[in-house]
Design an enzyme around this catalytic site. Sequence first.
Site, mmCIF file in Angstrom:
data_model
loop_
_atom_site.group_PDB
_atom_site.id
_atom_site.type_symbol
_atom_site.label_atom_id
_atom_site.label_comp_id
_atom_site.label_asym_id
_atom_site.label_seq_id
_atom_site.Cartn_x
_atom_site.Cartn_y
_atom_site.Cartn_z
ATOM 1 N N ASP A 9 -6.069 55.064 25.846
ATOM 2 C CA ASP A 9 -5.480 53.749 25.624
ATOM 3 C C ASP A 9 -6.573 52.704 25.801
ATOM 4 O O ASP A 9 -7.735 53.066 26.023
ATOM 5 C CB ASP A 9 -4.323 53.492 26.617
ATOM 6 C CG ASP A 9 -4.798 53.327 28.064
ATOM 7 O OD1 ASP A 9 -6.002 53.496 28.328
ATOM 8 O OD2 ASP A 9 -3.962 53.024 28.925
ATOM 9 N N ASP B 9 -7.209 49.199 28.133
ATOM 10 C CA ASP B 9 -6.639 48.431 29.246
ATOM 11 C C ASP B 9 -7.272 47.050 29.328
ATOM 12 O O ASP B 9 -8.492 46.915 29.204
ATOM 13 C CB ASP B 9 -6.918 49.167 30.567
ATOM 14 C CG ASP B 9 -6.454 50.613 30.536
ATOM 15 O OD1 ASP B 9 -5.250 50.840 30.701
ATOM 16 O OD2 ASP B 9 -7.308 51.513 30.335
ATOM 17 N N ASP C 204 -2.549 48.607 27.527
ATOM 18 C CA ASP C 204 -1.981 48.088 28.773
ATOM 19 C C ASP C 204 -2.510 46.681 29.005
ATOM 20 O O ASP C 204 -3.725 46.462 28.986
ATOM 21 C CB ASP C 204 -2.408 48.957 29.974
ATOM 22 C CG ASP C 204 -1.667 50.288 30.029
ATOM 23 O OD1 ASP C 204 -0.581 50.397 29.416
ATOM 24 O OD2 ASP C 204 -2.168 51.210 30.695
HETATM 25 P P1 ATP Z 1 -8.284 56.756 29.578
HETATM 26 O O1 ATP Z 1 -9.552 56.571 28.850
HETATM 27 O O2 ATP Z 1 -7.718 58.100 29.394
HETATM 28 O O3 ATP Z 1 -7.296 55.672 29.317
HETATM 29 P P2 ATP Z 1 -8.509 55.480 32.117
HETATM 30 O O4 ATP Z 1 -9.396 55.717 33.268
HETATM 31 O O5 ATP Z 1 -8.647 54.164 31.412
HETATM 32 O O6 ATP Z 1 -8.707 56.686 31.123
HETATM 33 P P3 ATP Z 1 -5.745 54.755 32.613
HETATM 34 O O7 ATP Z 1 -4.570 55.653 32.796
HETATM 35 O O8 ATP Z 1 -5.723 53.860 31.441
HETATM 36 O O9 ATP Z 1 -7.027 55.702 32.629
HETATM 37 O O10 ATP Z 1 -5.864 53.931 33.947
HETATM 38 C C1 ATP Z 1 -6.905 52.995 34.196
HETATM 39 C C2 ATP Z 1 -6.860 52.560 35.635
HETATM 40 O O11 ATP Z 1 -5.706 51.776 35.885
HETATM 41 C C3 ATP Z 1 -6.812 53.718 36.618
HETATM 42 O O12 ATP Z 1 -7.772 53.512 37.597
HETATM 43 C C4 ATP Z 1 -5.467 53.659 37.260
HETATM 44 O O13 ATP Z 1 -5.552 53.935 38.624
HETATM 45 C C5 ATP Z 1 -5.042 52.231 37.029
HETATM 46 N N1 ATP Z 1 -3.595 52.180 36.762
HETATM 47 C C6 ATP Z 1 -2.947 52.741 35.728
HETATM 48 N N2 ATP Z 1 -1.623 52.505 35.805
HETATM 49 C C7 ATP Z 1 -1.440 51.765 36.921
HETATM 50 C C8 ATP Z 1 -0.310 51.171 37.556
HETATM 51 N N3 ATP Z 1 0.912 51.281 37.061
HETATM 52 N N4 ATP Z 1 -0.531 50.464 38.690
HETATM 53 C C9 ATP Z 1 -1.768 50.333 39.194
HETATM 54 N N5 ATP Z 1 -2.862 50.852 38.645
HETATM 55 C C10 ATP Z 1 -2.714 51.562 37.530
HETATM 56 MN MN MN Z 2 -7.256 53.592 29.935
HETATM 57 MN MN MN Z 3 -3.954 52.518 30.936
#
Ligand code: ATP
Ligand code: MN
Ligand code: MN
Length: 372
Positions: free
Chosen positions: A204, A206, A296
């Site tokens: 995703d 963020d 997100d």
């Molecule tokens: P990817 O490339 O697969 O998206 P990512 O490291 O960006 O990997 P994400 O699941 O997007 O993974 O999460 C990014 C960060 O946001 C993580 O550190 C996670 O702990 C934090 N995070 C995700 N969802 C929440 C939430 N609901 N509340 C607090 N922190 C969150």
């Molecule tokens: Mn992510």
């Molecule tokens: Mn995310």
Amino acid sequence: CVSKDTDVLLTVAPYACQRQTPLTHQNSEIIDALEKLGKAAALRGSEVRSLAFTRAASVLKSLPIRLQSADQAKNLPFCGGHCQTVIQEILEDGVCHEVEALQTNEQYQCMELLTSIFGVGVHTAERWYKDGVRKLSDLDDPNIKLTADQRAGVTHYTDLQRPVTREKADRVQHLIKNALHRFVPDLEVTMTGGFRRGKQQGHDVDFLITHPDGEALSGLLKKAVDWMDSQGLLLYHHTRVRSRVQAHRRNVPMDGHETCYAIVALPNLDTSKAGAGVGSDVTFPGARAWRAVRVDLVVTPYDEYAFALLGWTGSKHFERELRRFSWHEKNLSLNSHGLYSTEKQCSIPATSEEEIFALLGLQYVPPQYRNA
Ligand code: ATP
Ligand code: MN
Ligand code: MN
């Protein structure tokens, strides 16, 4: 310790937030195996076992050398007997038998498929598995109730399974900023998550959104989301309003920021194929002018920004370790809203990630070394 000598004693700090963990590492085959075993444990509901594998994998990610023997790992934190067996098998046979067995384990394969749907956790997947669900089309059964998230996850499953490249993430950023800056031109919008850690692809994209003037943030997400919707740029969204968090209750994985979990219709660069927006009735996939991307959006008050940035940059394991370290070593409670001293019953402010690391007595770890 960059010696090839198998007798060399490797040492690694026990908490992931005390180490530098780059994106690429020396022991990928072993790490992949340990992470698969961790995932399998999580899918069976054994969180403790899962965490043990995750910790072992994370320790190996920070090693500067390629392991030559299982013995070399015996003094490393969290690398006990089971982990050493995995290392030995991979070094000797190139495969780990426990991991191989997962390939033919129907329950594992099915749970992995179901939990890869947006909005589906282990709990739901388990229930569906017990009810006989084995493939995505089984979810068409009207007796199976899907939440709105899950319905969208199934509808856009194929697109959402494809990794988002950095190039696409940059185009998503452009689109999101364009929507937000329409309402507040000097809004601060930062890409967080894996891309901030230097990953070249992700599941995703963020974003963290803030502004020194709290008024500027009020109602903003709804306005921007409505605007994107009106432009046919949104396939789905689910906005969670800011909750008055039990800000410093421990072990609360969710934070209380205002958050929008969205699926964006990212227009293709080559739009010559069709004038097809979301509403168009072009049905054959080759002609679609967009692709679904999970996004997100998190809105944070300015005084919580540094904590939110640290909390949303990840990796998940790095965050978990930061919080564990804060609590067990410093008696402080950390989350993406702030740092709290339970002893003195007060919040400890910070305006940058560097400052937060310093407050915790930790050496600063830049985002690209937080790939724990
Ligand atoms: P990817 O490339 O697969 O998206 P990512 O490291 O960006 O990997 P994400 O699941 O997007 O993974 O999460 C990014 C960060 O946001 C993580 O550190 C996670 O702990 C934090 N995070 C995700 N969802 C929440 C939430 N609901 N509340 C607090 N922190 C969150
Ligand atoms: Mn992510
Ligand atoms: Mn995310």
